[in-house]
Scaffold this motif. Sequence first.
Motif, PDB file in Angstrom:
ATOM      1  N   ASP A 139     -88.377   7.721 -55.711  1.00 15.99           N
ATOM      2  CA  ASP A 139     -87.108   6.983 -55.656  1.00 15.99           C
ATOM      3  C   ASP A 139     -85.976   7.991 -55.488  1.00 15.99           C
ATOM      4  O   ASP A 139     -85.535   8.605 -56.452  1.00 15.99           O
ATOM      5  CB  ASP A 139     -86.915   6.172 -56.932  1.00 15.99           C
TER       6      ASP A 139
ATOM      7  N   TYR B 234     -79.778   3.266 -51.472  1.00 13.68           N
ATOM      8  CA  TYR B 234     -80.070   3.460 -52.893  1.00 13.68           C
ATOM      9  C   TYR B 234     -78.874   3.098 -53.761  1.00 13.68           C
ATOM     10  O   TYR B 234     -79.041   2.614 -54.897  1.00 13.68           O
ATOM     11  CB  TYR B 234     -80.518   4.894 -53.138  1.00 13.68           C
TER      12      TYR B 234
ATOM     13  N   TYR C 174     -74.859  10.185 -62.464  1.00  7.19           N
ATOM     14  CA  TYR C 174     -74.199   9.262 -63.379  1.00  7.19           C
ATOM     15  C   TYR C 174     -74.351   9.746 -64.821  1.00  7.19           C
ATOM     16  O   TYR C 174     -73.380   9.767 -65.593  1.00  7.19           O
ATOM     17  CB  TYR C 174     -74.785   7.866 -63.217  1.00  7.19           C
ATOM     18  N   ASP C 175     -75.573  10.136 -65.177  1.00  8.39           N
ATOM     19  CA  ASP C 175     -75.819  10.580 -66.551  1.00  8.39           C
ATOM     20  C   ASP C 175     -75.051  11.858 -66.878  1.00  8.39           C
ATOM     21  O   ASP C 175     -74.603  12.050 -68.010  1.00  8.39           O
ATOM     22  CB  ASP C 175     -77.315  10.800 -66.772  1.00  8.39           C
TER      23      ASP C 175
ATOM     24  N   LYS D 236     -73.359   0.838 -61.410  1.00  7.64           N
ATOM     25  CA  LYS D 236     -72.935   2.191 -61.776  1.00  7.64           C
ATOM     26  C   LYS D 236     -71.944   2.797 -60.792  1.00  7.64           C
ATOM     27  O   LYS D 236     -71.157   3.675 -61.162  1.00  7.64           O
ATOM     28  CB  LYS D 236     -74.157   3.121 -61.876  1.00  7.64           C
TER      29      LYS D 236
ATOM     30  N   TYR E  17     -78.904   9.991 -57.889  1.00  4.58           N
ATOM     31  CA  TYR E  17     -77.657   9.350 -58.309  1.00  4.58           C
ATOM     32  C   TYR E  17     -77.698   8.962 -59.782  1.00  4.58           C
ATOM     33  O   TYR E  17     -76.672   9.025 -60.478  1.00  4.58           O
ATOM     34  CB  TYR E  17     -77.377   8.130 -57.437  1.00  4.58           C
ATOM     35  N   ASP E  18     -78.861   8.551 -60.269  1.00  5.29           N
ATOM     36  CA  ASP E  18     -78.985   8.262 -61.704  1.00  5.29           C
ATOM     37  C   ASP E  18     -78.639   9.500 -62.521  1.00  5.29           C
ATOM     38  O   ASP E  18     -77.953   9.407 -63.556  1.00  5.29           O
ATOM     39  CB  ASP E  18     -80.403   7.808 -62.037  1.00  5.29           C
ATOM     40  N   ASN E  19     -79.102  10.664 -62.061  1.00  9.85           N
ATOM     41  CA  ASN E  19     -78.809  11.899 -62.770  1.00  9.85           C
ATOM     42  C   ASN E  19     -77.320  12.228 -62.717  1.00  9.85           C
ATOM     43  O   ASN E  19     -76.724  12.626 -63.723  1.00  9.85           O
ATOM     44  CB  ASN E  19     -79.626  13.048 -62.190  1.00  9.85           C
TER      45      ASN E  19
ATOM     46  N   ARG F 255     -77.677   0.153 -57.207  1.00  7.36           N
ATOM     47  CA  ARG F 255     -77.013   0.703 -58.394  1.00  7.36           C
ATOM     48  C   ARG F 255     -75.528   0.319 -58.422  1.00  7.36           C
ATOM     49  O   ARG F 255     -74.678   1.113 -58.824  1.00  7.36           O
ATOM     50  CB  ARG F 255     -77.184   2.229 -58.412  1.00  7.36           C
TER      51      ARG F 255
ATOM     52  N   GLY G 100     -83.005   7.496 -55.140  1.00  6.59           N
ATOM     53  CA  GLY G 100     -81.826   7.086 -55.890  1.00  6.59           C
ATOM     54  C   GLY G 100     -81.738   7.696 -57.271  1.00  6.59           C
ATOM     55  O   GLY G 100     -80.666   7.661 -57.900  1.00  6.59           O
ATOM     56  N   ARG G 101     -82.827   8.280 -57.754  1.00  2.00           N
ATOM     57  CA  ARG G 101     -82.792   8.900 -59.077  1.00  2.00           C
ATOM     58  C   ARG G 101     -81.891  10.132 -59.098  1.00  2.00           C
ATOM     59  O   ARG G 101     -81.455  10.558 -60.169  1.00  2.00           O
ATOM     60  CB  ARG G 101     -84.215   9.244 -59.526  1.00  2.00           C
TER      61      ARG G 101
END
Length: 350
Positions: A303, A20, A312-313, A27, A308-310, A24, A305-306
Amino acid sequence: MLKIAYVGFGKSTNRYHLPYIQQRLDKFDVTRIYAPTLGKRPLDQAALEASGTRFTSDFTDILNDDALDLVVVVTPAPTHYQLVKQLLLAGQNVLVDKPMVTTIAELDDLLQIAKAQHCFLMPFQNRRFDSDYLTLQHVLQAGYVGRPVELELHMDHYRPTAGQLTGEQIDGTWYGHGVHLVDQIVGLFGRPEAATYDLRATRLTQATIEDQFEVNLHYANAFKATVQSTELAVTPYPKWRLVGTQGTFIKTTVDQQENDLKAGIMPGMAGFGLDAPQAYGHVTYYNQSGDRIEKDLPSIQGDYGRVYDNVYDVLVNGQTQLVTDEQMQTTIEILSRAFDEKGPHTEQLN
Protein backbone atom coordinates in the motif's frame (compact mmCIF):
# COMPACT_ATOMS: atom_id res chain seq x y z
CA MET A 1 -6.86 17.38 8.61
CA LEU A 2 -3.69 18.35 6.75
CA LYS A 3 -3.93 20.81 3.87
CA ILE A 4 -1.58 19.71 1.08
CA ALA A 5 -0.46 21.06 -2.26
CA TYR A 6 1.12 19.30 -5.22
CA VAL A 7 3.90 20.77 -7.31
CA GLY A 8 3.45 18.95 -10.61
CA PHE A 9 0.31 17.45 -12.14
CA GLY A 10 1.61 14.82 -14.52
CA LYS A 11 1.41 11.04 -14.71
CA SER A 12 3.14 10.36 -11.41
CA THR A 13 0.94 12.71 -9.39
CA ASN A 14 -2.21 11.21 -10.86
CA ARG A 15 -1.06 7.59 -10.76
CA TYR A 16 1.07 7.14 -7.64
CA HIS A 17 -0.17 9.86 -5.29
CA LEU A 18 -3.73 11.07 -5.71
CA PRO A 19 -5.40 7.62 -5.88
CA TYR A 20 -4.05 6.88 -2.41
CA ILE A 21 -5.04 10.29 -1.07
CA GLN A 22 -8.59 9.51 -2.19
CA GLN A 23 -8.56 6.71 0.40
CA ARG A 24 -7.45 9.14 3.12
CA LEU A 25 -9.75 12.13 2.78
CA ASP A 26 -10.27 12.07 6.55
CA LYS A 27 -6.61 13.02 6.93
CA PHE A 28 -5.73 15.09 3.85
CA ASP A 29 -7.32 17.90 1.89
CA VAL A 30 -5.75 18.70 -1.50
CA THR A 31 -6.18 22.47 -1.48
CA ARG A 32 -3.75 23.57 -4.22
CA ILE A 33 -1.99 22.17 -7.28
CA TYR A 34 0.75 23.94 -9.21
CA ALA A 35 1.18 23.04 -12.87
CA PRO A 36 3.34 25.13 -15.23
CA THR A 37 0.75 24.60 -17.97
CA LEU A 38 -2.88 24.26 -16.97
CA GLY A 39 -5.40 22.22 -18.90
CA LYS A 40 -3.18 19.34 -20.03
CA ARG A 41 -5.32 16.88 -18.03
CA PRO A 42 -8.70 18.61 -18.28
CA LEU A 43 -10.87 15.81 -16.85
CA ASP A 44 -8.60 15.21 -13.86
CA GLN A 45 -8.32 18.95 -13.25
CA ALA A 46 -12.06 19.47 -13.47
CA ALA A 47 -12.76 16.66 -11.00
CA LEU A 48 -10.38 18.14 -8.44
CA GLU A 49 -11.66 21.68 -8.95
CA ALA A 50 -15.18 20.41 -8.34
CA SER A 51 -14.06 19.16 -4.93
CA GLY A 52 -12.49 22.51 -4.03
CA THR A 53 -8.86 22.20 -5.20
CA ARG A 54 -7.41 25.42 -6.60
CA PHE A 55 -5.03 25.20 -9.55
CA THR A 56 -2.29 27.71 -10.33
CA SER A 57 0.52 28.19 -12.83
CA ASP A 58 2.37 30.54 -10.44
CA PHE A 59 4.78 28.70 -8.13
CA THR A 60 4.84 31.64 -5.71
CA ASP A 61 1.21 30.84 -4.86
CA ILE A 62 2.48 27.65 -3.24
CA LEU A 63 5.50 29.28 -1.62
CA ASN A 64 3.40 32.00 0.01
CA ASP A 65 0.44 29.92 1.16
CA ASP A 66 0.78 29.89 4.95
CA ALA A 67 -2.28 27.66 5.30
CA LEU A 68 -0.50 24.64 3.79
CA ASP A 69 0.67 21.83 6.05
CA LEU A 70 2.56 19.87 3.36
CA VAL A 71 3.81 20.36 -0.19
CA VAL A 72 4.42 17.28 -2.35
CA VAL A 73 6.94 17.77 -5.17
CA VAL A 74 6.31 15.48 -8.14
CA THR A 75 8.35 16.96 -10.99
CA PRO A 76 11.27 15.74 -13.14
CA ALA A 77 14.20 14.70 -10.95
CA PRO A 78 16.67 17.43 -12.07
CA THR A 79 14.25 20.09 -10.74
CA HIS A 80 13.88 18.65 -7.25
CA TYR A 81 16.79 20.30 -5.47
CA GLN A 82 15.97 23.90 -6.41
CA LEU A 83 12.21 23.52 -5.92
CA VAL A 84 12.57 21.85 -2.52
CA LYS A 85 15.11 24.46 -1.40
CA GLN A 86 12.73 27.29 -2.24
CA LEU A 87 9.89 25.56 -0.41
CA LEU A 88 11.93 24.91 2.72
CA LEU A 89 13.18 28.49 2.81
CA ALA A 90 9.53 29.56 2.62
CA GLY A 91 8.81 27.40 5.68
CA GLN A 92 6.90 24.62 3.92
CA ASN A 93 7.00 20.94 4.93
CA VAL A 94 8.04 18.87 1.91
CA LEU A 95 7.55 15.34 0.63
CA VAL A 96 9.52 14.92 -2.61
CA ASP A 97 9.50 12.24 -5.27
CA LYS A 98 12.65 10.21 -5.82
CA PRO A 99 15.51 10.83 -6.38
CA MET A 100 15.56 13.89 -4.16
CA VAL A 101 18.97 15.23 -5.23
CA THR A 102 22.10 14.31 -7.17
CA THR A 103 24.84 14.81 -4.56
CA ILE A 104 25.35 14.42 -0.84
CA ALA A 105 26.25 18.13 -0.68
CA GLU A 106 22.82 19.05 -2.07
CA LEU A 107 21.11 16.74 0.41
CA ASP A 108 23.08 18.14 3.35
CA ASP A 109 22.10 21.64 2.25
CA LEU A 110 18.41 20.73 2.23
CA LEU A 111 18.62 18.93 5.58
CA GLN A 112 20.33 21.92 7.19
CA ILE A 113 17.67 24.29 5.85
CA ALA A 114 14.89 21.98 7.01
CA LYS A 115 16.38 21.84 10.49
CA ALA A 116 16.83 25.60 10.69
CA GLN A 117 13.29 26.21 9.45
CA HIS A 118 11.80 23.43 11.63
CA CYS A 119 10.38 21.80 8.50
CA PHE A 120 9.61 18.21 7.62
CA LEU A 121 11.57 16.78 4.68
CA MET A 122 11.39 13.24 3.30
CA PRO A 123 11.58 11.41 -0.05
CA PHE A 124 8.54 9.52 -1.31
CA GLN A 125 10.03 6.04 -1.01
CA ASN A 126 6.79 4.24 -1.82
CA ARG A 127 8.49 0.92 -2.58
CA ARG A 128 9.01 0.39 1.13
CA PHE A 129 5.39 -0.70 0.83
CA ASP A 130 5.71 -3.08 -2.11
CA SER A 131 4.12 -6.42 -1.28
CA ASP A 132 7.30 -8.29 -2.24
CA TYR A 133 9.42 -6.06 0.03
CA LEU A 134 7.06 -6.50 2.97
CA THR A 135 7.05 -10.28 2.45
CA LEU A 136 10.86 -10.40 2.29
CA GLN A 137 10.96 -8.33 5.48
CA HIS A 138 8.70 -10.91 7.14
CA VAL A 139 10.98 -13.75 5.99
CA LEU A 140 13.96 -12.04 7.61
CA GLN A 141 12.11 -11.27 10.84
CA ALA A 142 10.75 -14.82 11.11
CA GLY A 143 14.24 -16.27 10.66
CA TYR A 144 13.25 -18.77 7.98
CA VAL A 145 16.65 -18.76 6.24
CA GLY A 146 18.88 -18.30 9.29
CA ARG A 147 21.72 -15.79 9.03
CA PRO A 148 21.50 -13.97 5.68
CA VAL A 149 24.49 -14.55 3.42
CA GLU A 150 23.45 -13.22 0.02
CA LEU A 151 20.53 -11.21 -1.28
CA GLU A 152 19.78 -10.36 -4.93
CA LEU A 153 17.25 -7.69 -5.82
CA HIS A 154 16.30 -7.00 -9.45
CA MET A 155 14.29 -4.44 -11.37
CA ASP A 156 14.29 -5.74 -14.94
CA HIS A 157 12.37 -4.69 -18.05
CA TYR A 158 12.44 -5.28 -21.78
CA ARG A 159 12.62 -1.86 -23.44
CA PRO A 160 15.17 -2.38 -26.22
CA THR A 161 14.41 0.76 -28.22
CA ALA A 162 14.13 3.31 -25.40
CA GLY A 163 17.82 4.00 -24.90
CA GLN A 164 18.96 7.55 -24.06
CA LEU A 165 22.13 8.85 -25.67
CA THR A 166 23.06 11.66 -23.27
CA GLY A 167 21.90 13.06 -19.96
CA GLU A 168 22.90 14.18 -16.52
CA GLN A 169 23.95 11.87 -13.71
CA ILE A 170 20.47 12.00 -12.16
CA ASP A 171 18.81 11.01 -15.47
CA GLY A 172 20.27 7.49 -15.71
CA THR A 173 18.86 4.13 -14.72
CA TRP A 174 21.06 4.01 -11.62
CA TYR A 175 19.37 7.03 -10.07
CA GLY A 176 15.96 6.24 -11.58
CA HIS A 177 15.69 2.59 -10.51
CA GLY A 178 18.63 2.27 -8.15
CA VAL A 179 17.26 4.84 -5.71
CA HIS A 180 14.38 2.46 -4.94
CA LEU A 181 16.50 -0.66 -4.68
CA VAL A 182 19.23 0.93 -2.58
CA ASP A 183 16.66 2.47 -0.24
CA GLN A 184 15.03 -0.93 0.22
CA ILE A 185 18.35 -2.51 1.18
CA VAL A 186 19.31 0.38 3.46
CA GLY A 187 15.87 0.17 5.07
CA LEU A 188 16.46 -3.50 5.87
CA PHE A 189 20.16 -3.63 6.71
CA GLY A 190 21.41 -0.09 7.27
CA ARG A 191 24.65 1.37 5.99
CA PRO A 192 27.01 -1.01 4.14
CA GLU A 193 30.75 -1.04 4.62
CA ALA A 194 31.61 -0.84 0.91
CA ALA A 195 30.04 -0.82 -2.53
CA THR A 196 31.24 -2.30 -5.82
CA TYR A 197 29.88 -0.69 -8.97
CA ASP A 198 29.34 -1.80 -12.56
CA LEU A 199 27.30 0.70 -14.60
CA ARG A 200 26.99 0.31 -18.38
CA ALA A 201 25.19 1.60 -21.45
CA THR A 202 23.91 -1.53 -23.21
CA ARG A 203 21.20 -0.43 -25.66
CA LEU A 204 23.19 2.43 -27.19
CA THR A 205 26.79 1.47 -26.53
CA GLN A 206 28.04 4.97 -27.44
CA ALA A 207 25.74 6.59 -24.86
CA THR A 208 27.17 8.67 -22.02
CA ILE A 209 24.38 7.65 -19.65
CA GLU A 210 23.94 4.15 -18.24
CA ASP A 211 20.90 1.92 -18.67
CA GLN A 212 22.14 -1.13 -16.76
CA PHE A 213 23.77 -1.60 -13.38
CA GLU A 214 24.96 -4.23 -10.97
CA VAL A 215 26.03 -2.92 -7.57
CA ASN A 216 27.18 -5.04 -4.65
CA LEU A 217 26.68 -3.69 -1.13
CA HIS A 218 29.01 -5.35 1.37
CA TYR A 219 28.08 -5.77 5.05
CA ALA A 220 29.58 -7.34 8.15
CA ASN A 221 29.23 -11.09 8.84
CA ALA A 222 29.98 -12.04 5.22
CA PHE A 223 26.67 -10.62 3.96
CA LYS A 224 26.33 -9.12 0.47
CA ALA A 225 23.31 -7.52 -1.16
CA THR A 226 23.27 -7.10 -4.95
CA VAL A 227 20.97 -4.63 -6.68
CA GLN A 228 20.67 -5.00 -10.43
CA SER A 229 18.63 -3.64 -13.31
CA THR A 230 18.58 -4.13 -17.06
CA GLU A 231 16.31 -2.91 -19.84
CA LEU A 232 17.11 -5.95 -22.02
CA ALA A 233 15.59 -8.81 -20.02
CA VAL A 234 13.08 -10.66 -22.21
CA THR A 235 12.84 -13.08 -19.29
CA PRO A 236 13.51 -11.22 -16.03
CA TYR A 237 15.36 -12.63 -13.05
CA PRO A 238 13.41 -13.32 -9.88
CA LYS A 239 12.63 -10.09 -8.06
CA TRP A 240 14.21 -11.34 -4.82
CA ARG A 241 16.56 -14.21 -4.04
CA LEU A 242 17.67 -14.53 -0.41
CA VAL A 243 20.19 -17.17 0.65
CA GLY A 244 20.92 -17.87 4.31
CA THR A 245 22.60 -20.44 6.47
CA GLN A 246 19.37 -22.46 6.82
CA GLY A 247 17.40 -21.82 3.68
CA THR A 248 16.51 -19.85 0.55
CA PHE A 249 13.60 -17.56 -0.28
CA ILE A 250 12.68 -16.66 -3.87
CA LYS A 251 10.02 -14.20 -4.98
CA THR A 252 9.72 -14.16 -8.75
CA THR A 253 7.20 -11.43 -9.50
CA VAL A 254 6.90 -7.76 -8.59
CA ASP A 255 4.29 -5.95 -6.55
CA GLN A 256 1.01 -5.61 -8.47
CA GLN A 257 0.05 -2.07 -7.44
CA GLU A 258 1.74 -0.40 -10.40
CA ASN A 259 0.25 -2.84 -12.91
CA ASP A 260 -3.22 -2.32 -11.43
CA LEU A 261 -2.88 1.47 -11.44
CA LYS A 262 -1.85 1.40 -15.12
CA ALA A 263 -4.92 -0.73 -15.85
CA GLY A 264 -7.24 1.70 -14.08
CA ILE A 265 -7.77 -0.55 -11.05
CA MET A 266 -7.63 1.82 -8.10
CA PRO A 267 -6.94 1.48 -4.36
CA GLY A 268 -10.12 0.44 -2.62
CA MET A 269 -11.31 -1.71 -5.50
CA ALA A 270 -11.67 -5.45 -4.95
CA GLY A 271 -8.40 -7.31 -5.48
CA PHE A 272 -6.27 -4.19 -5.88
CA GLY A 273 -2.57 -4.98 -5.50
CA LEU A 274 -3.12 -8.62 -4.57
CA ASP A 275 -0.86 -11.42 -5.79
CA ALA A 276 -2.36 -14.52 -7.31
CA PRO A 277 -1.32 -17.70 -5.43
CA GLN A 278 1.01 -18.72 -8.25
CA ALA A 279 2.93 -15.48 -7.69
CA TYR A 280 3.61 -16.10 -3.99
CA GLY A 281 7.19 -16.33 -2.80
CA HIS A 282 8.66 -19.76 -2.07
CA VAL A 283 10.84 -20.60 0.93
CA THR A 284 12.90 -23.77 1.37
CA TYR A 285 14.57 -24.23 4.75
CA TYR A 286 15.70 -26.72 7.37
CA ASN A 287 13.95 -26.56 10.73
CA GLN A 288 15.48 -27.24 14.15
CA SER A 289 14.81 -30.96 13.73
CA GLY A 290 16.73 -31.08 10.47
CA ASP A 291 13.62 -31.51 8.35
CA ARG A 292 13.58 -29.92 4.91
CA ILE A 293 10.49 -27.71 4.59
CA GLU A 294 9.15 -26.12 1.42
CA LYS A 295 6.18 -23.79 1.31
CA ASP A 296 4.68 -20.84 -0.47
CA LEU A 297 4.27 -17.68 1.54
CA PRO A 298 1.20 -15.53 0.73
CA SER A 299 2.29 -12.01 -0.15
CA ILE A 300 1.70 -9.31 2.43
CA GLN A 301 -0.48 -6.71 0.74
CA GLY A 302 1.34 -3.54 -0.25
CA ASP A 303 0.00 0.00 0.00
CA TYR A 304 1.93 3.02 -1.27
CA GLY A 305 -0.46 5.22 0.68
CA ARG A 306 1.24 4.15 3.90
CA VAL A 307 3.92 6.74 3.11
CA TYR A 308 1.21 9.36 3.60
CA ASP A 309 0.05 7.63 6.79
CA ASN A 310 3.58 8.06 8.12
CA VAL A 311 3.72 11.73 7.10
CA TYR A 312 0.45 12.31 8.92
CA ASP A 313 1.72 10.55 12.03
CA VAL A 314 4.93 12.60 11.99
CA LEU A 315 3.23 15.97 11.52
CA VAL A 316 0.21 15.36 13.73
CA ASN A 317 1.36 12.83 16.32
CA GLY A 318 5.11 13.47 16.49
CA GLN A 319 6.13 9.98 15.43
CA THR A 320 9.39 9.01 13.71
CA GLN A 321 9.49 9.48 9.95
CA LEU A 322 9.71 6.45 7.68
CA VAL A 323 12.97 7.45 5.97
CA THR A 324 15.43 8.95 8.45
CA ASP A 325 17.99 11.63 7.62
CA GLU A 326 20.75 9.04 8.01
CA GLN A 327 19.04 6.68 5.56
CA MET A 328 18.60 9.50 3.03
CA GLN A 329 22.29 10.36 3.33
CA THR A 330 23.39 6.74 2.97
CA THR A 331 21.25 6.19 -0.13
CA ILE A 332 22.41 9.37 -1.88
CA GLU A 333 26.04 8.68 -0.99
CA ILE A 334 25.81 5.17 -2.45
CA LEU A 335 24.20 6.53 -5.62
CA SER A 336 26.62 9.42 -6.13
CA ARG A 337 29.83 7.52 -5.41
CA ALA A 338 29.17 5.29 -8.39
CA PHE A 339 30.55 8.19 -10.43
CA ASP A 340 33.76 8.74 -8.43
CA GLU A 341 35.60 6.96 -11.23
CA LYS A 342 34.73 5.36 -14.56
CA GLY A 343 34.34 1.65 -15.04
CA PRO A 344 33.83 -1.08 -12.43
CA HIS A 345 35.26 -0.05 -9.07
CA THR A 346 34.86 -0.38 -5.31
CA GLU A 347 34.22 2.43 -2.81
CA GLN A 348 34.69 2.16 0.96
CA LEU A 349 31.74 3.77 2.72
CA ASN A 350 33.01 3.73 6.31
